[in-house]
Design a protein around this motif. Sequence first.
Motif, PDB file in Angstrom:
ATOM      1  N   ILE A 110     -10.411  56.632   6.889  1.00  0.00           N
ATOM      2  CA  ILE A 110      -9.395  56.419   7.928  1.00  0.00           C
ATOM      3  C   ILE A 110      -9.700  57.406   9.046  1.00  0.00           C
ATOM      4  CG2 ILE A 110      -6.938  56.203   8.421  1.00  0.00           C
ATOM      5  CD1 ILE A 110      -7.737  54.446   6.111  1.00  0.00           C
ATOM      6  N   PRO A 111     -10.570  57.073  10.007  1.00  0.00           N
ATOM      7  CA  PRO A 111     -10.925  58.033  11.052  1.00  0.00           C
ATOM      8  C   PRO A 111      -9.703  58.597  11.773  1.00  0.00           C
ATOM      9  CG  PRO A 111     -12.397  56.151  11.114  1.00  0.00           C
ATOM     10  CD  PRO A 111     -11.306  55.808  10.139  1.00  0.00           C
ATOM     11  N   ALA A 112      -9.654  59.936  11.868  1.00  0.00           N
ATOM     12  CA  ALA A 112      -8.530  60.666  12.465  1.00  0.00           C
ATOM     13  C   ALA A 112      -7.233  60.443  11.698  1.00  0.00           C
ATOM     14  CB  ALA A 112      -8.344  60.311  13.937  1.00  0.00           C
ATOM     15  N   GLY A 113      -7.307  59.771  10.553  1.00  0.00           N
ATOM     16  CA  GLY A 113      -6.128  59.530   9.731  1.00  0.00           C
ATOM     17  C   GLY A 113      -5.171  58.500  10.281  1.00  0.00           C
ATOM     18  N   VAL A 114      -5.565  57.750  11.313  1.00  0.00           N
ATOM     19  CA  VAL A 114      -4.621  56.876  12.019  1.00  0.00           C
ATOM     20  C   VAL A 114      -4.606  55.471  11.427  1.00  0.00           C
ATOM     21  CG1 VAL A 114      -4.061  55.824  14.240  1.00  0.00           C
ATOM     22  CG2 VAL A 114      -4.823  58.204  14.150  1.00  0.00           C
ATOM     23  N   LEU A 115      -3.405  55.036  11.070  1.00  0.00           N
ATOM     24  CA  LEU A 115      -3.172  53.685  10.561  1.00  0.00           C
ATOM     25  C   LEU A 115      -2.010  53.054  11.312  1.00  0.00           C
ATOM     26  CD1 LEU A 115      -3.149  54.358   6.703  1.00  0.00           C
ATOM     27  CD2 LEU A 115      -4.846  52.951   7.883  1.00  0.00           C
ATOM     28  N   THR A 116      -2.076  51.764  11.525  1.00  0.00           N
ATOM     29  CA  THR A 116      -0.885  51.043  11.952  1.00  0.00           C
ATOM     30  C   THR A 116      -0.041  50.739  10.725  1.00  0.00           C
ATOM     31  OG1 THR A 116      -1.878  48.854  11.682  1.00  0.00           O
ATOM     32  CG2 THR A 116      -2.200  49.959  13.816  1.00  0.00           C
ATOM     33  N   ALA A 117       1.229  50.428  10.951  1.00  0.00           N
ATOM     34  CA  ALA A 117       2.096  50.077   9.828  1.00  0.00           C
ATOM     35  C   ALA A 117       1.548  48.854   9.093  1.00  0.00           C
ATOM     36  CB  ALA A 117       3.514  49.819  10.327  1.00  0.00           C
ATOM     37  N   ARG A 118       0.965  47.921   9.832  1.00  0.00           N
ATOM     38  CA  ARG A 118       0.395  46.724   9.193  1.00  0.00           C
ATOM     39  C   ARG A 118      -0.781  47.089   8.300  1.00  0.00           C
ATOM     40  NH1 ARG A 118      -3.691  43.036   9.989  1.00  0.00           N
ATOM     41  NH2 ARG A 118      -4.509  44.193  11.768  1.00  0.00           N
ATOM     42  N   GLN A 119      -1.617  47.995   8.759  1.00  0.00           N
ATOM     43  CA  GLN A 119      -2.752  48.422   7.940  1.00  0.00           C
ATOM     44  C   GLN A 119      -2.276  49.179   6.700  1.00  0.00           C
ATOM     45  OE1 GLN A 119      -4.817  50.551  11.054  1.00  0.00           O
ATOM     46  NE2 GLN A 119      -6.397  48.967  11.218  1.00  0.00           N
ATOM     47  N   ALA A 120      -1.237  49.989   6.884  1.00  0.00           N
ATOM     48  CA  ALA A 120      -0.687  50.710   5.741  1.00  0.00           C
ATOM     49  C   ALA A 120      -0.183  49.740   4.679  1.00  0.00           C
ATOM     50  CB  ALA A 120       0.437  51.640   6.193  1.00  0.00           C
ATOM     51  N   LEU A 121       0.491  48.688   5.096  1.00  0.00           N
ATOM     52  CA  LEU A 121       0.994  47.702   4.144  1.00  0.00           C
ATOM     53  C   LEU A 121      -0.145  46.952   3.468  1.00  0.00           C
ATOM     54  CD1 LEU A 121       4.071  46.304   6.096  1.00  0.00           C
ATOM     55  CD2 LEU A 121       4.075  47.823   4.102  1.00  0.00           C
ATOM     56  N   ALA A 122      -1.234  46.726   4.195  1.00  0.00           N
ATOM     57  CA  ALA A 122      -2.389  46.066   3.592  1.00  0.00           C
ATOM     58  C   ALA A 122      -2.974  46.930   2.486  1.00  0.00           C
ATOM     59  CB  ALA A 122      -3.446  45.780   4.663  1.00  0.00           C
ATOM     60  N   LEU A 123      -3.009  48.244   2.687  1.00  0.00           N
ATOM     61  CA  LEU A 123      -3.493  49.143   1.645  1.00  0.00           C
ATOM     62  C   LEU A 123      -2.557  49.132   0.438  1.00  0.00           C
ATOM     63  CD1 LEU A 123      -4.695  52.228   3.722  1.00  0.00           C
ATOM     64  CD2 LEU A 123      -6.130  50.728   2.326  1.00  0.00           C
ATOM     65  N   ALA A 124      -1.250  49.105   0.702  1.00  0.00           N
ATOM     66  CA  ALA A 124      -0.288  49.049  -0.389  1.00  0.00           C
ATOM     67  C   ALA A 124      -0.446  47.766  -1.189  1.00  0.00           C
ATOM     68  CB  ALA A 124       1.134  49.159   0.155  1.00  0.00           C
ATOM     69  N   GLY A 178     -11.104  44.164   5.448  1.00  0.00           N
ATOM     70  CA  GLY A 178     -11.655  43.595   6.676  1.00  0.00           C
ATOM     71  C   GLY A 178     -10.601  42.878   7.490  1.00  0.00           C
ATOM     72  N   ALA A 179      -9.747  42.112   6.821  1.00  0.00           N
ATOM     73  CA  ALA A 179      -8.691  41.377   7.528  1.00  0.00           C
ATOM     74  C   ALA A 179      -7.700  42.327   8.200  1.00  0.00           C
ATOM     75  CB  ALA A 179      -7.958  40.454   6.551  1.00  0.00           C
ATOM     76  N   ALA A 180      -7.549  43.541   7.646  1.00  0.00           N
ATOM     77  CA  ALA A 180      -6.627  44.520   8.215  1.00  0.00           C
ATOM     78  C   ALA A 180      -7.274  45.373   9.300  1.00  0.00           C
ATOM     79  CB  ALA A 180      -6.089  45.426   7.111  1.00  0.00           C
ATOM     80  N   GLY A 181      -8.538  45.131   9.586  1.00  0.00           N
ATOM     81  CA  GLY A 181      -9.222  45.910  10.612  1.00  0.00           C
ATOM     82  C   GLY A 181      -9.687  47.268  10.139  1.00  0.00           C
ATOM     83  N   LEU A 182      -9.783  47.468   8.827  1.00  0.00           N
ATOM     84  CA  LEU A 182     -10.177  48.756   8.280  1.00  0.00           C
ATOM     85  C   LEU A 182     -11.676  48.859   8.000  1.00  0.00           C
ATOM     86  CD1 LEU A 182      -7.135  49.227   5.881  1.00  0.00           C
ATOM     87  CD2 LEU A 182      -7.632  50.551   7.949  1.00  0.00           C
ATOM     88  N   LEU A 183     -12.421  47.797   8.296  1.00  0.00           N
ATOM     89  CA  LEU A 183     -13.876  47.805   8.127  1.00  0.00           C
ATOM     90  C   LEU A 183     -14.536  47.257   9.391  1.00  0.00           C
ATOM     91  CD1 LEU A 183     -14.351  46.463   4.460  1.00  0.00           C
ATOM     92  CD2 LEU A 183     -14.547  48.832   5.256  1.00  0.00           C
ATOM     93  N   PRO A 184     -14.437  47.979  10.502  1.00  0.00           N
ATOM     94  CA  PRO A 184     -15.022  47.451  11.738  1.00  0.00           C
ATOM     95  C   PRO A 184     -16.530  47.287  11.660  1.00  0.00           C
ATOM     96  CG  PRO A 184     -14.374  49.740  12.014  1.00  0.00           C
ATOM     97  CD  PRO A 184     -13.795  49.283  10.712  1.00  0.00           C
ATOM     98  N   SER A 185     -17.189  48.065  10.809  1.00  0.00           N
ATOM     99  CA  SER A 185     -18.624  47.930  10.573  1.00  0.00           C
ATOM    100  C   SER A 185     -18.885  48.238   9.104  1.00  0.00           C
ATOM    101  CB  SER A 185     -19.435  48.886  11.457  1.00  0.00           C
ATOM    102  OG  SER A 185     -20.820  48.820  11.120  1.00  0.00           O
ATOM    103  N   PRO A 186     -18.953  47.215   8.256  1.00  0.00           N
ATOM    104  CA  PRO A 186     -19.165  47.465   6.826  1.00  0.00           C
ATOM    105  C   PRO A 186     -20.372  48.341   6.533  1.00  0.00           C
ATOM    106  CG  PRO A 186     -18.561  45.179   7.174  1.00  0.00           C
ATOM    107  CD  PRO A 186     -18.757  45.784   8.534  1.00  0.00           C
ATOM    108  N   ARG A 187     -21.429  48.249   7.339  1.00  0.00           N
ATOM    109  CA  ARG A 187     -22.626  49.061   7.093  1.00  0.00           C
ATOM    110  C   ARG A 187     -22.358  50.543   7.325  1.00  0.00           C
ATOM    111  NH1 ARG A 187     -26.816  47.633  10.958  1.00  0.00           N
ATOM    112  NH2 ARG A 187     -28.374  48.449   9.506  1.00  0.00           N
ATOM    113  N   HIS A 188     -21.372  50.858   8.149  1.00  0.00           N
ATOM    114  CA  HIS A 188     -21.096  52.252   8.490  1.00  0.00           C
ATOM    115  C   HIS A 188     -19.873  52.813   7.764  1.00  0.00           C
ATOM    116  CE1 HIS A 188     -23.539  50.940  11.970  1.00  0.00           C
ATOM    117  NE2 HIS A 188     -23.842  52.216  12.128  1.00  0.00           N
ATOM    118  N   GLU A 189     -19.293  52.075   6.837  1.00  0.00           N
ATOM    119  CA  GLU A 189     -17.974  52.463   6.360  1.00  0.00           C
ATOM    120  C   GLU A 189     -17.963  53.838   5.684  1.00  0.00           C
ATOM    121  OE1 GLU A 189     -16.617  52.514   3.078  1.00  0.00           O
ATOM    122  OE2 GLU A 189     -18.313  51.815   1.921  1.00  0.00           O
ATOM    123  N   ARG A 190     -19.053  54.280   5.075  1.00  0.00           N
ATOM    124  CA  ARG A 190     -19.037  55.581   4.400  1.00  0.00           C
ATOM    125  C   ARG A 190     -19.284  56.746   5.350  1.00  0.00           C
ATOM    126  NH1 ARG A 190     -22.027  57.453   0.237  1.00  0.00           N
ATOM    127  NH2 ARG A 190     -23.898  56.625   1.240  1.00  0.00           N
TER     128      ARG A 190
END
Length: 426
Positions: free
Chosen positions: A42-56, A93-105
Motif C-alpha cells: 500500500i504505497p504511502a499507506g493510502v487506501l480509499t474506503a472502497r479499496q479497504a472494503l475490498a481487502l476486508a 486488481g478490480a480494486a485498483g491495488l495492482l496497477p502493475s502486477p509485475r511491480h507489485e513487490r
Amino acid sequence: MPTTPGPRTTGATFPLRDRGDACPGALRLHTADDGALARVRIPAGVLTARQALALADAAQRLGDGSLHFTSRGNVQLRGLAAGCGAELADALGAAGLLPSPRHERVRNILASPLSGLDGLGHADVQPWARELDRLLCASEAALGLSGRFLFACDDGRGDVAALGADVTLVAADGGCALLRLGPDDAALSVGADDAPRAALLAAEVFLDAAGSRSWRVSELPGGTAQLTRGVAHRLAAEGVRGRLSAVAPAAGSAPAPGTVTGPGGRTSLSVVAPLGRLTGAQWRLLAAVAERDGSGELRLTPWRGVVLPGCDVPGADLAAAGLVTSPASPWLGVGACIGRPGCAKSLADVRADAAAALGPEASGLPVYWSGCERRCGHPHGDRVDVVATAHGYDISVRGERRHTGVTAPSELAATVAAARTTAVTR
C-alpha cells in the motif's frame, strides 16, 4: 522482515546474495502453518474506503477474516486457502491495488502519515509518493529491486526518515528535497518537483552498483559515499541538479492516537490496531467512518495504525470496538510477531503472552515480542526485545541482553515493565 543492519564498523562483513529474495507479495504467496500469506503493498499507506472494503472481503472470503499490518504500512492476509491466488489477484486488481502486477513487490513506499493534515512539516509529500509509485510501475529497471528495498517520503518532521529506508526524500526549506541513501548523513539537495524522479534514479544507480549481490543499500560493501557520487552524476546526466548537503538526524515519532487538529480547525483521527491486527468488523467500521465522517481515505502507518483524514467525530465508537484511540492505552508501543500457532518456527504463543503482560497504561520504550531469534516484523529503532527460547523468554534493551529464561507470567510482566521504564532513564 529481517533484522535491520546496524551501523557499519571496520571489518564488517556483508551478506552475499546468490539468489532472489523470497519476500512475499500479493501474487507470490508464502506458506505458513496457518495457511498461505499474501502481502499487499500500500504505497504511502493510502487506501480509499472502497479499496479497504475490498481487502476486508478478500480476507473474509479467502483467509482468516482479519487484516494484519506490517512495519511498512502494508497489509497481510493470512490463513489463505490453497489455490486462491488467481481469485485474490482478480479481487485486488478490480480494486485498483495492482496497477502493475509485475511491480507489485517493489512498491515499498513510506510517507509521513500526517503530512498535509496537521500543518507541520515543510511540504505535503503525498504527491511525491503518488508520483514515485507511478514512476516505479513504469520502470523496467525497477523490476530488479528486491522486495525489501524501501523508499520513504518524509515531510521534514523526521518520522519516516528514521525508519531505515534505502532511499529517503526529506522535504526542506525553500522548496527543496534532500535525497538520502541508506544511513548516510550526507544528502543531495534537489528541487521538490524533481524529488520523485531523483528517488527512482537513485534506486536504478544502486541496482547498477549492486547487481544481484545486495538487496539493501546498507549491504553495499563499498558504503554509500561512492553510491552518492554515482547518483549525483546520474542526476546531472538527466538534467536534475543535485547539490551535496548535510542532513539532520531524524527525530520524529509515530502519530499519537486521538484527534489531530490541523489548519483552520480541520481534524483527523488517529487510531492504532492492537498487535497490528484488525478483525474484519473493526476494519469495516474504519472504512465506514472514513466514508461517512471523513475524506473517504484511510492512511495506514508503519506503526500499525490508521489515520482517517478529515474525520471530525470522537473515537468513542472505535474504542468500544477495541481500537486504540488514547495515548494512555496499555497496547500502545506493544508489538508481536504472529507466533504460535501461525508459525512453525515460533516457540511460544507470543500474542497471548504479550496480552497477559500488559500494564495499566502505556509506558517507556516500545516492546516487541518474538517467537524466535528471527524477530520477524520488529520495529526500527530503540526498543525492548522479548524473544522466546526453549528455556523461556530472553529480554534485551537496545540489543543488550538483560534477562534470560524468564518463564513465570507474573515475573515476565514485571520484568518487561521494568525494562521498558528503566530503559528511558539511562
